[in-house]
Design a protein around this motif. Sequence first.
Motif, mmCIF file in Angstrom:
data_model
loop_
_atom_site.group_PDB
_atom_site.id
_atom_site.type_symbol
_atom_site.label_atom_id
_atom_site.label_comp_id
_atom_site.label_asym_id
_atom_site.label_seq_id
_atom_site.Cartn_x
_atom_site.Cartn_y
_atom_site.Cartn_z
ATOM 1 N N LEU A 112 -29.683 -3.437 -29.562
ATOM 2 C CA LEU A 112 -30.314 -4.659 -30.050
ATOM 3 C C LEU A 112 -30.217 -4.772 -31.571
ATOM 4 N N ALA A 113 -30.310 -3.640 -32.268
ATOM 5 C CA ALA A 113 -30.187 -3.661 -33.727
ATOM 6 C C ALA A 113 -28.773 -4.064 -34.145
ATOM 7 N N ILE A 114 -27.777 -3.555 -33.448
ATOM 8 C CA ILE A 114 -26.386 -3.929 -33.763
ATOM 9 C C ILE A 114 -26.128 -5.371 -33.352
ATOM 10 N N ALA A 115 -26.604 -5.772 -32.186
ATOM 11 C CA ALA A 115 -26.400 -7.148 -31.719
ATOM 12 C C ALA A 115 -27.099 -8.145 -32.624
ATOM 13 N N GLY A 116 -28.175 -7.749 -33.269
ATOM 14 C CA GLY A 116 -28.881 -8.621 -34.202
ATOM 15 C C GLY A 116 -28.070 -8.943 -35.443
ATOM 16 N N ARG A 117 -27.046 -8.148 -35.709
ATOM 17 C CA ARG A 117 -26.170 -8.396 -36.849
ATOM 18 C C ARG A 117 -25.083 -9.429 -36.527
ATOM 19 N N TYR A 118 -24.898 -9.740 -35.248
ATOM 20 C CA TYR A 118 -23.855 -10.685 -34.828
ATOM 21 C C TYR A 118 -24.299 -12.110 -35.124
ATOM 22 N N LYS A 119 -23.495 -12.837 -35.875
ATOM 23 C CA LYS A 119 -23.829 -14.202 -36.287
ATOM 24 C C LYS A 119 -22.908 -15.251 -35.680
ATOM 25 N N GLY A 120 -22.077 -14.871 -34.710
ATOM 26 C CA GLY A 120 -21.224 -15.835 -34.033
ATOM 27 C C GLY A 120 -19.774 -15.807 -34.483
ATOM 28 N N ALA A 121 -19.488 -15.245 -35.646
ATOM 29 C CA ALA A 121 -18.115 -15.213 -36.135
ATOM 30 C C ALA A 121 -17.796 -13.903 -36.856
ATOM 31 N N ASN A 122 -18.574 -12.854 -36.620
ATOM 32 C CA ASN A 122 -18.350 -11.587 -37.318
ATOM 33 C C ASN A 122 -18.266 -10.395 -36.370
ATOM 34 N N ASN A 123 -17.937 -10.631 -35.107
ATOM 35 C CA ASN A 123 -17.817 -9.529 -34.157
ATOM 36 C C ASN A 123 -16.592 -8.696 -34.531
ATOM 37 N N GLY A 124 -16.796 -7.407 -34.686
ATOM 38 C CA GLY A 124 -15.762 -6.513 -35.177
ATOM 39 C C GLY A 124 -16.055 -6.087 -36.603
ATOM 40 N N TYR A 125 -16.924 -6.807 -37.258
ATOM 41 C CA TYR A 125 -17.329 -6.511 -38.635
ATOM 42 C C TYR A 125 -18.818 -6.174 -38.709
ATOM 43 N N LEU A 126 -19.413 -5.738 -37.613
ATOM 44 C CA LEU A 126 -20.852 -5.457 -37.570
ATOM 45 C C LEU A 126 -21.112 -4.084 -38.194
ATOM 46 N N ALA A 127 -21.381 -4.066 -39.484
ATOM 47 C CA ALA A 127 -21.586 -2.816 -40.209
ATOM 48 C C ALA A 127 -22.965 -2.259 -39.899
ATOM 49 N N ALA A 128 -22.995 -0.978 -39.552
ATOM 50 C CA ALA A 128 -24.269 -0.335 -39.232
ATOM 51 C C ALA A 128 -24.139 1.157 -39.502
ATOM 52 N N SER A 129 -24.889 1.633 -40.482
ATOM 53 C CA SER A 129 -24.903 3.070 -40.744
ATOM 54 C C SER A 129 -25.977 3.716 -39.884
ATOM 55 N N VAL A 130 -25.802 4.983 -39.633
ATOM 56 C CA VAL A 130 -26.781 5.727 -38.837
ATOM 57 C C VAL A 130 -28.138 5.710 -39.526
ATOM 58 N N ARG A 131 -28.137 5.846 -40.839
ATOM 59 C CA ARG A 131 -29.389 5.857 -41.602
ATOM 60 C C ARG A 131 -30.127 4.516 -41.489
ATOM 61 N N ASP A 132 -29.380 3.414 -41.604
ATOM 62 C CA ASP A 132 -30.003 2.097 -41.481
ATOM 63 C C ASP A 132 -30.543 1.854 -40.079
ATOM 64 N N LEU A 133 -29.761 2.242 -39.063
ATOM 65 C CA LEU A 133 -30.214 2.067 -37.683
ATOM 66 C C LEU A 133 -31.447 2.920 -37.399
ATOM 67 N N ALA A 134 -31.480 4.127 -37.954
ATOM 68 C CA ALA A 134 -32.630 5.010 -37.742
ATOM 69 C C ALA A 134 -33.904 4.402 -38.325
ATOM 70 N N SER A 135 -33.806 3.848 -39.528
ATOM 71 C CA SER A 135 -35.005 3.258 -40.129
ATOM 72 C C SER A 135 -35.381 1.945 -39.448
ATOM 73 N N GLU A 136 -34.384 1.189 -38.994
ATOM 74 C CA GLU A 136 -34.672 -0.077 -38.321
ATOM 75 C C GLU A 136 -35.307 0.131 -36.944
ATOM 76 N N CYS A 137 -34.831 1.135 -36.226
ATOM 77 C CA CYS A 137 -35.333 1.392 -34.864
ATOM 78 C C CYS A 137 -36.473 2.407 -34.830
ATOM 79 N N LEU A 138 -36.801 2.991 -35.986
ATOM 80 C CA LEU A 138 -37.866 3.992 -36.092
ATOM 81 C C LEU A 138 -37.608 5.207 -35.201
ATOM 82 N N ILE A 139 -36.365 5.694 -35.239
ATOM 83 C CA ILE A 139 -35.990 6.896 -34.490
ATOM 84 C C ILE A 139 -35.188 7.817 -35.403
ATOM 85 N N ASP A 140 -35.004 9.048 -34.976
ATOM 86 C CA ASP A 140 -34.304 10.064 -35.741
ATOM 87 C C ASP A 140 -32.804 9.758 -35.818
#
Length: 143
Positions: free
Chosen positions: A42-70
């Motif tokens: 859901l965090a990665i899908a939230g980055r999709y804006k309709g014309a940027n699929n394939g360019y969804l940048a997501a670092s492990v650190r950002d996803l960890a803080s966004e999802c509140l997991i290790d």
Amino acid sequence: MTRKRNQKGRNSGGPAFVQLFNYMLASEAWRSLKPQARAVYLAIAGRYKGANNGYLAASVRDLASECLIDAKTVTASLNGLIARGFIERTQEGSFACKVRLAAEYRLTVFPCDRTGDKPTKAFMKWKAFDVATRQETPSQNLG
């Protein structure tokens, strides 16, 4: 009350949303995901804006803080999502260069805007148990 429409007759503006298809939620691959892996999707899908699929940048650190997991849980969740066919990594992340680069992903449920590939929906082919060999698939323990 009428809504404002643009020149093409579409509604203008409106809040962003994440689209989850019923066939995806009913798939064996989705039902096998742990809650943490679903949150990462859901965090990665939230980055999709309709014309940027394939360019969804997501670092492990950002996803960890966004999802509140290790961070280790995020890594395992990403591996599980890739193994089940929900996402594909289009560019590897790197700490080696002077500018840190986050990994980039694509959602397999939508066409890729980077390569022009059609949606693969690879998660629909994923099986938790291989009937021919009567063994669990190697990706069973991921995510």
